[in-house]
Motif scaffolding. Structure first.
Motif, short mmCIF file in Angstrom:
data_model
loop_
_atom_site.label_atom_id
_atom_site.label_comp_id
_atom_site.label_asym_id
_atom_site.label_seq_id
_atom_site.Cartn_x
_atom_site.Cartn_y
_atom_site.Cartn_z
N LEU A 1 -85.33 14.99 13.41
CA LEU A 1 -85.57 15.83 14.58
C LEU A 1 -84.41 15.73 15.57
CD1 LEU A 1 -89.39 15.28 15.19
CD2 LEU A 1 -88.25 17.25 14.17
N ASP A 2 -83.80 14.55 15.66
CA ASP A 2 -82.65 14.37 16.54
C ASP A 2 -81.48 15.22 16.03
OD1 ASP A 2 -81.20 13.26 18.66
OD2 ASP A 2 -80.38 11.70 17.39
N ILE A 3 -81.30 15.28 14.71
CA ILE A 3 -80.24 16.10 14.11
C ILE A 3 -80.48 17.57 14.40
CG2 ILE A 3 -79.34 16.92 11.89
CD1 ILE A 3 -79.68 14.05 10.82
N ILE A 4 -81.74 18.01 14.24
CA ILE A 4 -82.09 19.42 14.50
C ILE A 4 -81.87 19.75 15.97
CG2 ILE A 4 -83.92 21.14 14.45
CD1 ILE A 4 -82.96 20.30 11.70
N ASP A 5 -82.29 18.86 16.87
CA ASP A 5 -82.13 19.10 18.30
C ASP A 5 -80.65 19.20 18.68
OD1 ASP A 5 -83.25 19.11 21.12
OD2 ASP A 5 -81.95 17.35 21.23
N LEU A 6 -79.83 18.33 18.10
CA LEU A 6 -78.39 18.37 18.38
C LEU A 6 -77.79 19.70 17.95
CD1 LEU A 6 -75.77 16.92 19.22
CD2 LEU A 6 -75.63 16.02 16.90
N LEU A 7 -78.17 20.17 16.76
CA LEU A 7 -77.63 21.43 16.25
C LEU A 7 -78.12 22.63 17.06
CD1 LEU A 7 -77.97 20.68 12.45
CD2 LEU A 7 -75.82 21.00 13.70
N CYS A 8 -79.36 22.55 17.55
CA CYS A 8 -79.90 23.65 18.35
C CYS A 8 -79.11 23.88 19.63
CB CYS A 8 -81.37 23.38 18.71
SG CYS A 8 -82.54 23.67 17.38
N HIS A 9 -78.53 22.82 20.17
CA HIS A 9 -77.85 22.92 21.46
C HIS A 9 -76.34 22.82 21.33
CE1 HIS A 9 -82.00 21.60 22.51
NE2 HIS A 9 -81.82 22.48 23.47
N SER A 10 -75.83 23.00 20.12
CA SER A 10 -74.40 22.88 19.90
C SER A 10 -73.77 24.23 19.60
CB SER A 10 -74.14 21.93 18.72
OG SER A 10 -72.77 21.96 18.35
N ALA A 11 -72.52 24.38 20.01
CA ALA A 11 -71.72 25.55 19.63
C ALA A 11 -70.54 25.12 18.77
CB ALA A 11 -71.22 26.27 20.88
N ASP A 12 -70.58 23.88 18.27
CA ASP A 12 -69.48 23.34 17.46
C ASP A 12 -69.65 23.73 16.00
OD1 ASP A 12 -68.40 22.14 19.68
OD2 ASP A 12 -69.37 20.20 19.33
N TYR A 13 -69.54 24.99 15.71
CA TYR A 13 -69.65 25.43 14.32
C TYR A 13 -68.93 26.76 14.13
CZ TYR A 13 -73.33 28.41 16.29
OH TYR A 13 -74.02 29.31 17.06
N ASP A 14 -68.57 27.02 12.88
CA ASP A 14 -68.06 28.32 12.47
C ASP A 14 -69.02 28.88 11.42
OD1 ASP A 14 -65.74 28.21 14.02
OD2 ASP A 14 -64.64 27.12 12.46
N TYR A 15 -69.30 30.18 11.50
CA TYR A 15 -70.08 30.83 10.46
C TYR A 15 -69.25 30.91 9.18
CZ TYR A 15 -73.59 32.44 13.85
OH TYR A 15 -74.58 32.51 14.79
N LEU A 16 -69.92 30.81 8.05
CA LEU A 16 -69.23 30.93 6.76
C LEU A 16 -69.43 32.32 6.17
CD1 LEU A 16 -69.83 27.38 5.25
CD2 LEU A 16 -67.83 28.26 6.45
N ALA A 17 -70.64 32.65 5.72
CA ALA A 17 -70.89 33.98 5.17
C ALA A 17 -70.72 35.04 6.25
CB ALA A 17 -72.30 34.06 4.58
N SER A 18 -70.38 36.23 5.85
CA SER A 18 -70.09 37.31 6.79
C SER A 18 -71.34 37.75 7.55
CB SER A 18 -69.47 38.50 6.06
OG SER A 18 -70.34 38.98 5.05
N ASP A 19 -71.13 38.38 8.69
CA ASP A 19 -72.23 38.87 9.51
C ASP A 19 -73.05 39.89 8.72
OD1 ASP A 19 -73.86 39.40 11.64
OD2 ASP A 19 -72.44 40.70 12.67
N GLY A 20 -74.36 39.69 8.71
CA GLY A 20 -75.23 40.60 7.97
C GLY A 20 -75.37 40.27 6.51
N TYR A 21 -74.76 39.15 6.05
CA TYR A 21 -74.88 38.79 4.64
C TYR A 21 -76.33 38.52 4.25
CZ TYR A 21 -74.80 36.12 0.35
OH TYR A 21 -75.08 35.67 -0.93
N LYS A 22 -76.74 39.08 3.13
CA LYS A 22 -78.06 38.84 2.56
C LYS A 22 -77.89 38.52 1.07
CE LYS A 22 -80.41 39.95 6.30
NZ LYS A 22 -81.16 38.93 7.07
N ASN A 23 -78.61 37.54 0.61
CA ASN A 23 -78.54 37.19 -0.81
C ASN A 23 -79.21 38.28 -1.64
OD1 ASN A 23 -78.47 35.99 -3.31
ND2 ASN A 23 -80.14 34.56 -2.88
N ALA A 24 -78.41 39.01 -2.39
CA ALA A 24 -78.94 40.09 -3.24
C ALA A 24 -79.00 39.66 -4.70
CB ALA A 24 -78.06 41.34 -3.10
N LEU A 25 -78.78 38.37 -4.96
CA LEU A 25 -78.71 37.90 -6.34
C LEU A 25 -80.08 37.48 -6.86
CD1 LEU A 25 -75.53 35.63 -6.18
CD2 LEU A 25 -75.66 38.04 -6.82
N THR A 26 -80.37 37.87 -8.08
CA THR A 26 -81.50 37.31 -8.80
C THR A 26 -81.03 36.03 -9.49
OG1 THR A 26 -80.98 38.49 -10.84
CG2 THR A 26 -82.37 39.64 -9.22
#
Length: 289
Positions: free
Chosen positions: A154-179
């Motif tokens: 829960l401490d890990i989740i709380d830290l991530l909820c209030h952090s901006a220290d990240y970069d997105y990887l998959a593109s904006d709007g990416y949805k898994n279309a793979l079976t």
């Protein structure tokens, strides 16, 4: 080795777990599952694909992924030689989103947690201060027991909820279309490309890996990834070139050759098309940092 909806070992009585990896190389195929996953690479390097994003990974790489996000970490070829000085160590944390949401249901934190999981569906590369703190938390959770383990999660989740220290990887709007069947085919294709990107790859050859005709393969690849096969191959090569540019002893020409380009003009054009910088400008920026 076929990709699949991977069984992470979670169930009602075990809603999260920590897996410690110490092997010659990472051996999970291109896969996805219905849980969240955090991966910390402690030793080793290679290439990772998360959704439609490809990049090199190295020691310290830390990524959070939401449910049903296809991914693979594959080590460079030398790790498969099983030499003593090349091993992989990693800490992998799996947890069910529903467990965390149930624990915070009815609180102000519920909305923050739900937003975090939505962001994680693109994959988050954790960096800076949050990265440094999470290294300590992951060491703690790997040896903790009982309620202490839940508290650290829960401490890990709380830290991530209030952090901006990240970069997105998959593109904006990416949805898994793979079976699952698609993922198995892409596992074969991706592993082949990661292993052979440094040489000429004919369309007939890669289509044969997918067991399709060249025309059908190009259409299929574009339909599932929203990228052309040639464009994706360039992304793999330029990602590798970016890693090599960190080494001052390699010339731009040598880097081009090792990345699959035998023409410096073509290499410069592809590099700038993907990074918006020339190779020399990219290296200069690295030195300045």
């Amino acid at each position: 080795m076929k990709a699949r909806l991977l069984d992470t070992g979670l169930h009602a009585d075990r809603p999260f777990r920590v897996k410690l990896v110490d092997e010659y190389y990472l051996n999970s195929p291109f896969h996805f599952h219905d849980t969240c996953e955090m991966v910390l690479i402690e030793e080793g390097y290679g290439k990772r694909i998360v959704g439609d994003h490809i990049d090199d990974f190295d020691k310290g790489d830390l990524v959070l992924m939401g449910p049903n996000l296809p991914h693979i970490w594959q080590n460079d070829n030398m790790f498969f030689q099983k030499k003593k000085d090349h091993r992989v160590k990693a800490t992998v944390l799996y947890f069910a989103p529903s467990m965390v949401l149930n624990l915070v249901a009815g609180t102000e934190a519920a909305r923050e947690v739900d937003m975090l999981f939505t962001k994680a569906c693109r994959g988050l590369l954790i960096k800076n201060d949050t990265h440094r703190v999470l290294l300590s938390r992951l060491r703690e959770i790997s040896i903790a027991e009982g309620l202490k383990k839940v508290s650290i999660l829960l401490d890990i989740i709380d830290l991530l909820c209030h952090s901006a220290d990240y970069d997105y990887l998959a593109s904006d709007g990416y949805k898994n279309a793979l079976t699952t069947k698609d993922a198995g085919r892409f596992n074969d294709v991706y592993q082949f490309l990661i292993t052979n990107f440094h040489r000429e790859i004919a369309l007939d050859e890669i289509a044969g890996v997918a067991k399709m005709s060249p025309t059908a393969f190009c259409r299929y690849f574009k339909d599932r990834t929203q990228k052309s096969f040639v464009g994706f191959l360039h992304e793999i090569r330029i990602s590798h070139a970016c890693k090599l540019l960190r080494q001052d002893d390699l010339s731009i020409m040598n880097i081009a050759l090792e990345s699959g380009y035998n023409n410096l003009v073509n290499f410069n054009k592809c590099f700038k098309g993907i990074t918006s910088l020339s190779p020399s400008e990219y290296r200069k920026n690295l030195r300045n940092k």
